[in-house]
Design an enzyme around this catalytic site. Sequence first.
Site, short mmCIF file in Angstrom:
data_model
loop_
_atom_site.label_atom_id
_atom_site.label_comp_id
_atom_site.label_asym_id
_atom_site.label_seq_id
_atom_site.Cartn_x
_atom_site.Cartn_y
_atom_site.Cartn_z
N ASP A 142 2.91 -6.36 6.01
CA ASP A 142 1.85 -5.46 6.48
C ASP A 142 0.70 -5.45 5.48
O ASP A 142 0.84 -5.91 4.35
CB ASP A 142 2.39 -4.04 6.67
CG ASP A 142 2.93 -3.44 5.38
OD1 ASP A 142 3.68 -4.14 4.67
OD2 ASP A 142 2.59 -2.29 5.05
N GLU A 186 5.39 -1.60 4.06
CA GLU A 186 5.42 -1.30 2.62
C GLU A 186 4.29 -0.36 2.25
O GLU A 186 4.44 0.54 1.43
CB GLU A 186 5.32 -2.60 1.81
CG GLU A 186 5.56 -2.43 0.32
CD GLU A 186 4.34 -2.08 -0.51
OE1 GLU A 186 4.50 -1.69 -1.68
OE2 GLU A 186 3.20 -2.17 0.00
ZN LIG Z 1 1.35 -4.81 -1.77
#
Ligand SMILES: [Zn+2]
Length: 382
Positions: A75, A140
């Site tokens: 992401d 994340e």
């Molecule tokens: Zn990162």
Amino acid sequence: MSEENRIELLRKILKIASVNDKESQVANIIQDFLGDQPNITFKRVQYAPGRENLIIDVNAPTTQKRVLGFNGHMDVVDPGDTDLWTYPPFAAKITKSRIYGRGTSDMKAGVAAMVSALKELLAEDFTFNGGLRLLLTVGEEIDNFGARQLADLGYAKPLTALIVGEPTNHTMWYAHKGIIDFTATAYGKSAHGAMPQLGINAIDHLFDFYAQAKKMMAPILATTDPALGHTTFNVTLINGGNQINSIPQAARLRGNIRTVTAVSNQTIQATLQQAAAVTNKLPKHKIDLSIDSSIDAIASDAHSEIIEIAQAAARANDWPEVVTTGAPTTDASLFKSKCPNLPFVILGPGNNTAHQVDEYVTLEDFNKITAIYKNIIQQYLS
Ligand SMILES: [Zn+2]
């Protein structure tokens, strides 16, 4: 495989606007790029529709004594106002020496480098003496959703060393800070501004909490961690009240704490809860405290085998071998929470343009880190 193929892979995954979503499309490109190969298995672990973690295994890691792990997230953060960008953030614009776009530094170049390193070693018929596991995660940037999930499912358990490909700007890290995000809400009672005695001022009470929290946090902030320095404590958001001539019924602040290994997140959370409890003993005070996110600071031996191998690989590729510490958190915290003794190194292409407008990675850094990863795998699994 040529340099062109690596760059092609990187550009393909950069064109997917995986802003806290669509990681499965990134995973599809990576899986197609590697293709069917003996000794490699792919596993998907779904977090939400369209959002799958991808685990790539070589030589069935659960059966091996020595297993090298790589971790990267698929992401990216929001590009913000795209008008401010010199090139469109998801065009993967390539210039003579750089690739521009959201996620170049953080961290699709790192992901493309680890995947390319693996593919090139397979093409060169390298014998993997042990297991290799790539843990490519979702979410994340929000709250390490994917890494939490994979850690809970035991995916880090077989690892004997871990490399995280986050951008480290020509250094490598053996430790990084942790984080606690919290929200404190004060509840009061609204009243006419001319008759404040009929109300309870929530903003006043929120400030009482803040003062108490700062007082109780002081010894924690004064504690020095030999590797990571000091815990930092900042209130970063605040709001409350409805209008200028009314006593505010509610008020809220949010804080961002960057933690070190010398003081555990647990201790800090307990301190904040205690600050709320002490404040709530004052007349008519009602403060609710919630911990929104907590990720531990982590450290491993600065002279571990994997650090020494990474340094040798850096030397061999004309890359600085500076071993230091970082402030941003990574997925490694979640994996370490299940495997406290796991040695790790954070080492990736990319620079301080992460999360900024006109984020880029240089082609030289991307290519060098790919070569360094190859070298690390060759040494660790020789
Ligand atoms: Zn990162």
